[in-house]
Motif scaffolding. Structure first.
Motif, short mmCIF file in Angstrom:
data_model
loop_
_atom_site.label_atom_id
_atom_site.label_comp_id
_atom_site.label_asym_id
_atom_site.label_seq_id
_atom_site.Cartn_x
_atom_site.Cartn_y
_atom_site.Cartn_z
N TRP A 179 0.83 -1.20 0.00
CA TRP A 179 0.00 0.00 0.00
C TRP A 179 0.87 1.25 0.00
CZ3 TRP A 179 -0.85 3.95 3.64
CH2 TRP A 179 -2.01 4.71 3.45
N TYR A 180 1.96 1.22 0.76
CA TYR A 180 2.87 2.37 0.83
C TYR A 180 3.54 2.61 -0.53
CZ TYR A 180 6.42 5.54 2.70
OH TYR A 180 7.22 6.63 2.95
N LYS A 181 4.02 1.55 -1.18
CA LYS A 181 4.70 1.70 -2.47
C LYS A 181 3.75 2.24 -3.53
CE LYS A 181 8.19 -1.90 -1.77
NZ LYS A 181 8.68 -3.23 -2.20
N LEU A 182 2.51 1.85 -3.44
CA LEU A 182 1.53 2.32 -4.42
C LEU A 182 1.39 3.83 -4.36
CD1 LEU A 182 -0.20 0.69 -6.41
CD2 LEU A 182 -2.08 0.85 -4.80
N HIS A 183 1.26 4.37 -3.17
CA HIS A 183 1.15 5.82 -3.02
C HIS A 183 2.51 6.50 -3.25
CE1 HIS A 183 -2.93 5.46 -1.63
NE2 HIS A 183 -2.57 4.63 -0.67
N TYR A 184 3.58 5.81 -2.90
CA TYR A 184 4.91 6.36 -3.08
C TYR A 184 5.20 6.62 -4.56
CZ TYR A 184 10.06 6.26 -3.29
OH TYR A 184 11.37 6.54 -3.54
N MET A 185 4.83 5.67 -5.42
CA MET A 185 5.05 5.85 -6.86
C MET A 185 4.24 7.02 -7.40
SD MET A 185 5.44 2.07 -8.60
CE MET A 185 3.82 1.53 -8.13
N ASN A 186 3.04 7.20 -6.87
CA ASN A 186 2.22 8.33 -7.31
C ASN A 186 2.88 9.66 -6.96
OD1 ASN A 186 -0.50 9.69 -7.97
ND2 ASN A 186 -0.10 10.31 -5.86
N ILE A 187 3.48 9.73 -5.76
CA ILE A 187 4.13 10.97 -5.34
C ILE A 187 5.40 11.22 -6.15
CG2 ILE A 187 5.28 12.09 -3.40
CD1 ILE A 187 3.34 10.58 -1.56
N MET A 188 6.21 10.17 -6.34
CA MET A 188 7.47 10.34 -7.06
C MET A 188 7.25 10.67 -8.53
SD MET A 188 9.54 10.06 -4.63
CE MET A 188 10.99 10.30 -5.65
N ALA A 189 6.14 10.23 -9.09
CA ALA A 189 5.86 10.52 -10.50
C ALA A 189 5.64 12.00 -10.73
CB ALA A 189 4.64 9.72 -10.97
N GLN A 190 5.32 12.76 -9.70
CA GLN A 190 5.05 14.18 -9.85
C GLN A 190 6.27 15.05 -9.55
OE1 GLN A 190 1.14 15.28 -8.05
NE2 GLN A 190 1.03 13.12 -7.46
#
Length: 653
Positions: free
Chosen positions: A230-241
């Protein structure tokens, strides 16, 4: 001069004497002629043998021989496309491979906290709710005030869930309320990792943004795996920006990662390393990348003549929720290959000396029709997104990324961007997470077609690694070594490094044996033809001339007879139709003249009087009689109606 009269008499005999039968031999007559004149003895014995039993035995033997020939020839054709493997070992100076090194922690946590504060707050709340975990004083010295207190609508929409039982109800982490689980349930962990208590099942639910009833629940038996996923899923969303330039600054520099470096007994530094940014591992550094056109080589095997580096890991600045292990990851690869660290990287422990011995092997497979491999990947309908030489992994990742862009409208963060695409994030693509999980499920089940399209490379290089680990530094040398490394790092003497922040790595050739594995055709065309000839001679006493004879008789002559018969039938039907329209009855003489060349008259032999007597007579014709002597003429009254010119000259003399 004697040949011309003979040809005229032969032609006149053929035209004048009408005989019954077709104009060409029948198929049965052709087969009988073939069996009597062929070099294959079995066929001849079928015709000339007396007695049904003996003839039946020869038919069975001949058919069995033909079947064995077909079977053996089919085996030869199948084995023709087989390949033999040869191994060649050479002793020579070997080029040193590229060695890519990454810190397991991609970015410094102290620099990333402002971007991850909201996500970390939600993760901490999940730990407190599910496991009663509360953050106390840690060695990182992070206070509760550092967490951002602002909420997020997205975290409210896709919270962590605690599945209480199998009645499809779950407790919402954010609100504490129970909700009904709709849609499919996917259990992401193996049944081996199971706590035995259904109340410990944790997961999250993803729904289609355009259809709220289309949902999927992803559950995990292990709470650690659930929270990390769950953490990695949101982490990728943040790093993509975050822009790439900013991410490179947030990660480790070469000075941060590398403390000491030696190669082939000589000192080296950060100038021998090339930086590239990996989406999941941050800044990575490749030794001997060949970017400047120079590839280092070694002429001596052993640990003293390879690459030796001491790495600064800085465990205290690790992200506690993103990574759960400490150390570095390395991968040994060719200069033209992309380093897939997340797939095949080797982890290096801290407070240890890791020695990696290498054996170099080059392999080459035969392409079609011997195997389904590709030489350069140019024949694969998948765009290479990695700007490196083709490999199966590059093809699979590129294929999935293309499918992601096509289906979800954006690209997955962990892979390179296709032209004209951008990475997925919640602001622009609120449905990307659900789409990604659905698409990845199809990819794993081989329903996207990527595994069917992508092929292995025909040529590749491989370094077989043997790893050994020893405690480093030793207890007696730990104090002075850490102080010296601290001084080299630019720190004060009274603040020496911790050994858990360091890792010693050695990469070297165990020997200079280059193994070359290649495939060669097991059969050539000459060997194939020889094997065919052996089978034909063994079972049918047949040669190439016999094969040509079979082709001529069974294909050319048989087809000619069939076509001629069809032509005669069509011609007869047309003539009968014309007579029927004119009111005339068919004439018997027309049927009689549909004859074939009499086998007695052969163009190569001169006709004689005896030959003429052996010819079959026309139907309802009187028998020939011997004419009275007449020295002025020589003619057959019944057979010929007029005297030939050459006999007139003979009578005058």
């Amino acid at each position: 001069a004697a040949t011309a009269p003979g040809k005229k008499i032969t032609a006149r005999l053929k035209r004048t004497l009408p005989v019954r039968g077709p104009q060409a031999p029948t198929l049965s007559e052709l087969m009988r002629w073939y069996c009597l004149n062929t070099n294959t003895h079995g066929c001849r014995r079928i015709v000339v043998s007396r007695g049904r039993l003996r003839r039946l035995l020869w038919i069975l033997l001949t058919l069995s021989a033909v079947g064995l020939i077909l079977w053996q020839c089919a085996e030869l054709l199948m084995n023709y496309y087989s390949a033999s493997v040869s191994v060649t070992v050479q002793f020579q100076k070997l080029p040193f491979p590229a060695v890519t090194i990454c810190n397991i922690n991609p970015y410094k946590y102290s620099a990333m906290k402002e971007y991850l504060s909201e996500l970390d707050k939600e993760t901490k709340k999940a730990l407190e709710t599910f496991y009663g975990f509360s953050e106390g004083k840690s060695k990182v010295r992070r206070s509760v005030d550092e967490w951002n207190s602002t909420g997020s609508d997205f975290f409210q929409q896709i919270p962590l869930l605690k599945v209480e039982d199998f009645s499809r109800t779950a407790t919402d982490l954010h609100s504490g309320q129970k909700r009904k689980i709709e849609g499919s349930v996917f259990h992401k962990d193996s049944s081996i990792v199971n706590s035995g208590d259904s109340n410990d099942i944790i997961g999250f639910q993803l729904c289609d943004a355009n259809n709220s009833s289309d949902c999927a629940l992803y559950t995990f038996s292990s709470g650690v795996n659930a929270i990390q996923e769950w953490y990695k899923l949101h982490y990728m969303n943040i790093m993509a920006q975050i822009p790439l330039e900013t991410k490179e600054k947030l990660s480790y520099s070469a000075d941060d990662l590398l403390l000491t470096c030696f190669f082939d007994g000589l000192s080296c530094d950060k100038r021998h390393f090339t930086r590239f940014h990996h989406p999941l591992h941050g800044n990575c550094y490749t030794f001997n990348s060949g970017e400047n056109g120079t590839i280092l080589s070694t002429s001596t095997g052993g640990s003293e003549y390879g690459l030796q580096v001491v790495l600064y890991i800085d465990e205290a600045d690790y992200n506690p929720f993103l990574v759960t292990s400490t150390g570095a990851k390395i991968i040994v690869h060719d200069q033209n290959e992309y380093p897939f660290i997340e797939d095949i990287g080797t982890e290096i422990e801290t407070a240890a000396a890791t020695s990696i011995g290498m054996h170099f092997t080059r392999s080459r497979k035969l392409s079609k029709p011997y195997s389904d491999c590709t030489e350069t990947g140019a024949d694969i309908p998948v765009e290479n997104l990695y700007n490196k030489s083709y490999s199966l992994q590059i093809c699979l990742h590129s294929c999935f990324q293309k499918a992601m862009v096509h289906s979800c409208g954006c690209a997955q963060y962990a892979q390179p961007l296709p032209a004209g695409a951008e990475y997925c994030n919640y602001k622009k693509n609120p449905n990307w997470m659900y789409c990604y999980y659905r698409l990845h499920e199809k990819f794993v089940k081989e329903q996207l077609g990527c595994q069917q399209i992508c092929k292995d490379a025909c040529s590749f290089k491989e370094w077989a690694l043997t790893t050994s680990i020893a405690q480093w530094p030793s207890t007696v040398s730990e104090d002075w070594m850490l102080r010296v490394l601290s001084w080299d790092k630019g720190q004060k003497l009274n603040k020496k490094l911790n050994k858990t922040d360091l890792a010693n790595l050695m990469v070297f050739y165990k020997d200079l044996n280059e193994r070359f594995i290649s495939e060669n055709p097991a059969n050539t065309l000459v060997i194939l033809l020889s094997n065919f000839g052996g089978q034909l001679g063994l079972w049918m006493s047949c040669s190439v001339v016999c094969v040509i004879e079979i082709v001529e008789v069974f294909f050319i002559d048989s087809l000619s007879i069939v076509m001629r018969r069809q032509w005669q039938k069509a011609k007869k039907w047309w003539n009968d139709r014309k007579r029927g329209s004119a009111g005339k009855a068919p004439q018997a003489s027309d049927v009689e003249r549909q004859g074939h060349d009499n086998p007695v008259c052969i163009d190569e032999d001169l006709p004689t009087f005896t030959t003429a007597l052996r010819l079959p007579l026309p139907q309802d014709s009187p028998l020939p009689r011997t004419p009275p002597p007449n020295y002025s003429t020589l003619r057959l009254e019944t057979a010929f109606t007029e005297q030939l010119p050459d006999t007139l000259e003979l009578g005058q003399h």
